[in-house]
Motif scaffolding. Sequence first.
Motif, PDB file in Angstrom:
ATOM      1  N   GLY A  43       0.802  -1.216   0.000  1.00  0.00           N
ATOM      2  CA  GLY A  43       0.000   0.000   0.000  1.00  0.00           C
ATOM      3  C   GLY A  43       0.835   1.266   0.000  1.00  0.00           C
ATOM      4  N   ASN A  44       1.842   1.315   0.864  1.00  0.00           N
ATOM      5  CA  ASN A  44       2.663   2.529   0.950  1.00  0.00           C
ATOM      6  C   ASN A  44       3.561   2.706  -0.272  1.00  0.00           C
ATOM      7  OD1 ASN A  44       2.218   3.914   3.671  1.00  0.00           O
ATOM      8  ND2 ASN A  44       2.497   1.805   4.323  1.00  0.00           N
ATOM      9  N   VAL A  45       4.092   1.612  -0.812  1.00  0.00           N
ATOM     10  CA  VAL A  45       4.891   1.713  -2.044  1.00  0.00           C
ATOM     11  C   VAL A  45       4.007   2.177  -3.200  1.00  0.00           C
ATOM     12  CG1 VAL A  45       6.154   0.378  -3.767  1.00  0.00           C
ATOM     13  CG2 VAL A  45       6.634   0.037  -1.341  1.00  0.00           C
ATOM     14  N   THR A  46       2.771   1.685  -3.254  1.00  0.00           N
ATOM     15  CA  THR A  46       1.842   2.114  -4.306  1.00  0.00           C
ATOM     16  C   THR A  46       1.587   3.616  -4.232  1.00  0.00           C
ATOM     17  OG1 THR A  46       0.746  -0.048  -4.317  1.00  0.00           O
ATOM     18  CG2 THR A  46      -0.482   1.807  -5.251  1.00  0.00           C
ATOM     19  N   ILE A  47       1.372   4.130  -3.027  1.00  0.00           N
ATOM     20  CA  ILE A  47       1.159   5.578  -2.875  1.00  0.00           C
ATOM     21  C   ILE A  47       2.369   6.354  -3.366  1.00  0.00           C
ATOM     22  CG2 ILE A  47       0.999   7.403  -1.138  1.00  0.00           C
ATOM     23  CD1 ILE A  47      -0.923   5.639   0.408  1.00  0.00           C
ATOM     24  N   LEU A  48       3.558   5.911  -3.006  1.00  0.00           N
ATOM     25  CA  LEU A  48       4.776   6.612  -3.428  1.00  0.00           C
ATOM     26  C   LEU A  48       4.916   6.609  -4.952  1.00  0.00           C
ATOM     27  CD1 LEU A  48       7.291   5.294  -0.738  1.00  0.00           C
ATOM     28  CD2 LEU A  48       6.361   7.605  -0.914  1.00  0.00           C
ATOM     29  N   VAL A  49       4.650   5.475  -5.576  1.00  0.00           N
ATOM     30  CA  VAL A  49       4.769   5.364  -7.033  1.00  0.00           C
ATOM     31  C   VAL A  49       3.722   6.225  -7.728  1.00  0.00           C
ATOM     32  CG1 VAL A  49       4.565   3.794  -8.995  1.00  0.00           C
ATOM     33  CG2 VAL A  49       5.815   3.072  -6.955  1.00  0.00           C
ATOM     34  N   VAL A  50       2.474   6.173  -7.243  1.00  0.00           N
ATOM     35  CA  VAL A  50       1.393   6.932  -7.872  1.00  0.00           C
ATOM     36  C   VAL A  50       1.660   8.431  -7.782  1.00  0.00           C
ATOM     37  CG1 VAL A  50      -1.048   7.563  -7.656  1.00  0.00           C
ATOM     38  CG2 VAL A  50      -0.375   5.160  -7.556  1.00  0.00           C
ATOM     39  N   VAL A  51       2.012   8.906  -6.612  1.00  0.00           N
ATOM     40  CA  VAL A  51       2.259  10.351  -6.445  1.00  0.00           C
ATOM     41  C   VAL A  51       3.490  10.775  -7.236  1.00  0.00           C
ATOM     42  CG1 VAL A  51       2.783  12.168  -4.770  1.00  0.00           C
ATOM     43  CG2 VAL A  51       1.119  10.386  -4.199  1.00  0.00           C
ATOM     44  N   ARG A  52       4.485   9.901  -7.305  1.00  0.00           N
ATOM     45  CA  ARG A  52       5.704  10.238  -8.053  1.00  0.00           C
ATOM     46  C   ARG A  52       5.418  10.368  -9.549  1.00  0.00           C
ATOM     47  NH1 ARG A  52       9.065  11.607 -10.857  1.00  0.00           N
ATOM     48  NH2 ARG A  52      11.310  11.185 -10.878  1.00  0.00           N
ATOM     49  N   THR A  53       4.565   9.513 -10.097  1.00  0.00           N
ATOM     50  CA  THR A  53       4.336   9.487 -11.545  1.00  0.00           C
ATOM     51  C   THR A  53       3.212  10.417 -12.001  1.00  0.00           C
ATOM     52  OG1 THR A  53       2.883   7.554 -11.275  1.00  0.00           O
ATOM     53  CG2 THR A  53       5.204   7.136 -11.755  1.00  0.00           C
ATOM     54  N   GLU A  54       2.300  10.769 -11.111  1.00  0.00           N
ATOM     55  CA  GLU A  54       1.155  11.611 -11.483  1.00  0.00           C
ATOM     56  C   GLU A  54       1.394  13.039 -11.007  1.00  0.00           C
ATOM     57  OE1 GLU A  54      -2.062  12.779 -13.282  1.00  0.00           O
ATOM     58  OE2 GLU A  54      -1.475  10.670 -13.354  1.00  0.00           O
ATOM     59  N   ARG A  55       1.707  13.927 -11.941  1.00  0.00           N
ATOM     60  CA  ARG A  55       2.065  15.300 -11.590  1.00  0.00           C
ATOM     61  C   ARG A  55       0.899  16.060 -10.961  1.00  0.00           C
ATOM     62  NH1 ARG A  55       6.773  17.192 -13.134  1.00  0.00           N
ATOM     63  NH2 ARG A  55       6.024  19.336 -12.891  1.00  0.00           N
ATOM     64  N   SER A  56      -0.328  15.689 -11.292  1.00  0.00           N
ATOM     65  CA  SER A  56      -1.481  16.381 -10.716  1.00  0.00           C
ATOM     66  C   SER A  56      -1.612  16.130  -9.211  1.00  0.00           C
ATOM     67  CB  SER A  56      -2.767  15.940 -11.417  1.00  0.00           C
ATOM     68  OG  SER A  56      -3.025  14.562 -11.189  1.00  0.00           O
ATOM     69  N   LEU A  57      -0.884  15.137  -8.707  1.00  0.00           N
ATOM     70  CA  LEU A  57      -0.934  14.825  -7.280  1.00  0.00           C
ATOM     71  C   LEU A  57       0.178  15.513  -6.481  1.00  0.00           C
ATOM     72  CD1 LEU A  57      -1.741  10.994  -7.399  1.00  0.00           C
ATOM     73  CD2 LEU A  57      -3.322  12.880  -7.041  1.00  0.00           C
TER      74      LEU A  57
END
Length: 314
Positions: A43-57
């Motif tokens: 879960g925490n790795v997913t959050i890091l990856v998603v926020v890192r790759t999605e500039r809108s976040l």
Amino acid sequence: MPPLNISRPSPVTFSLLGIPGLEHLHVWIGIPFCSIYLVAVVGNVTILVVVRTERSLHEPMFLFLCMLSVTDLVLSTSTLPRMLCLFWLGNRDIAFDACLTQMFFIHSFTAMESGFFLAMAIDRYVAICHPLRHTTILTHVRITIISIIVVIRGVAFFSPHPILLKQLPYCRTGIIAHTYCEFMAVVKLACVDIEATKSYSLIMASVIGSGDAILIAVSYAFILRSVFQLPSREASFKALGTCGSHVCVILVFYSTAGFSIFTHRFGKSVPSHIHIFIANMYLLLPPFLNPIVYGVRTKKIRDHVLRTLMVKVA
């Protein structure tokens, strides 16, 4: 009788007892602990990856969420793998220096977790109570400064813990009645007066924990006042649901951590297996719950994950 010589060198190893009275259940207890840890890591790795790759976040809330995720990963990884070795392999021994290192990570990153909870509460306060000034108040520079303060505070206040224990003589058994190297459990093995050392640790934990908790409570009080003033009842219920889930995670963290801290000092009548089991919860549950509450329940993160999964399936 010659005087007792207490100037003994530091022990080479300690031995972790686990959960006293429940040793016969260690294998079974390790199964849910391992499952919670795996969910927390994914879960925490997913959050890091998603926020890192999605500039809108790249907004204050999600940046603080990433810092909380890193803290959760370090906090859980510094304890759970070693704990599972104890539960499943019966490996009780831990080197003295490794024990002190684990202790530093546990206490300093627990303080950081508390600090990032406060930072996220402040972000929610600004976003809800002052929405038009949100980006001007919480700029990237201020977010960086807040994060640095949280990290420095955790390191500065809890670095003395392993240093103090390194200087103490140990003339008692090297068995730690715990599943990990918790400060109070280790300091009890010293053969000198430890009241001043115990008081320092209790004061530091109390000041940081209670101070952050009070400020979080004040932030959410202002948030609730603003929520009840919203013209739309649907918007009010949505905001209340979001804030309610956040508050539940925060309460789990502070209640279990506070129980563990104060039981060492005042809870002599609390059975040791209950104390130690709950002491594990503030290291297990927040890293497990944070990705669910702050990630799955956050529409932007949920939508991005779903889009990614649909692309891969297609």
